[in-house]
Design a protein around this motif. Structure first.
Motif, mmCIF file in Angstrom:
data_model
loop_
_atom_site.group_PDB
_atom_site.id
_atom_site.type_symbol
_atom_site.label_atom_id
_atom_site.label_comp_id
_atom_site.label_asym_id
_atom_site.label_seq_id
_atom_site.Cartn_x
_atom_site.Cartn_y
_atom_site.Cartn_z
ATOM 1 N N ILE A 29 0.861 -1.184 0.000
ATOM 2 C CA ILE A 29 0.000 0.000 0.000
ATOM 3 C C ILE A 29 0.896 1.233 0.000
ATOM 4 O O ILE A 29 2.062 1.151 0.397
ATOM 5 C CB ILE A 29 -0.940 0.043 1.230
ATOM 6 C CG1 ILE A 29 -0.126 0.110 2.520
ATOM 7 C CG2 ILE A 29 -1.914 -1.119 1.231
ATOM 8 C CD1 ILE A 29 -0.911 0.574 3.720
ATOM 9 N N GLN A 49 -6.511 0.133 -2.237
ATOM 10 C CA GLN A 49 -5.247 -0.575 -2.434
ATOM 11 C C GLN A 49 -5.198 -1.831 -1.560
ATOM 12 O O GLN A 49 -4.695 -2.866 -1.987
ATOM 13 C CB GLN A 49 -4.061 0.342 -2.128
ATOM 14 C CG GLN A 49 -2.713 -0.263 -2.461
ATOM 15 C CD GLN A 49 -2.476 -0.446 -3.944
ATOM 16 O OE1 GLN A 49 -3.026 0.278 -4.769
ATOM 17 N NE2 GLN A 49 -1.666 -1.418 -4.304
ATOM 18 N N SER A 77 1.545 -0.469 -8.088
ATOM 19 C CA SER A 77 0.339 0.316 -7.876
ATOM 20 C C SER A 77 0.444 1.143 -6.596
ATOM 21 O O SER A 77 0.076 2.313 -6.557
ATOM 22 C CB SER A 77 -0.880 -0.606 -7.813
ATOM 23 O OG SER A 77 -2.041 0.109 -7.490
ATOM 24 N N ALA A 78 0.980 0.535 -5.544
ATOM 25 C CA ALA A 78 1.133 1.228 -4.261
ATOM 26 C C ALA A 78 2.129 2.368 -4.362
ATOM 27 O O ALA A 78 1.960 3.408 -3.733
ATOM 28 C CB ALA A 78 1.576 0.249 -3.175
#
Length: 81
Positions: A29, A49, A77-78
């Protein structure tokens, strides 16, 4: 945007507060902002997330290193890359 404490995120996602901290440590995250007292402040983005990370970790794909690739995608992505 809504903000949440560690315990609120844990309850919302259905995990232990220590798991919230572990996901941050593992880079699953984005790092949350901190209050002056050091408490983490999570947002709706963090909650989404977490859901993504939980879904990725539930997938039992062992062939061709796919699980590692999924974890890598969650980390990207985090990180916001």
């Amino acid at each position: 945007m809504n903000t949440y404490r560690t315990s609120e995120v844990a309850e919302k996602i259905g995990i232990h507060p220590n798991t919230v901290r572990l996901y941050e440590e593992l880079g699953l995250i984005p790092r949350p902002q901190r209050q002056g007292n050091g408490y983490r402040v999570f947002t709706d983005l963090h909650v989404e997330q977490f859901r993504l990370a939980r879904l990725a970790l539930q997938i039992e794909v062992m062939q061709n290193g796919l699980r590692k690739k999924i974890i890598h995608m969650v980390k990207v992505s985090a990180a916001g890359d």
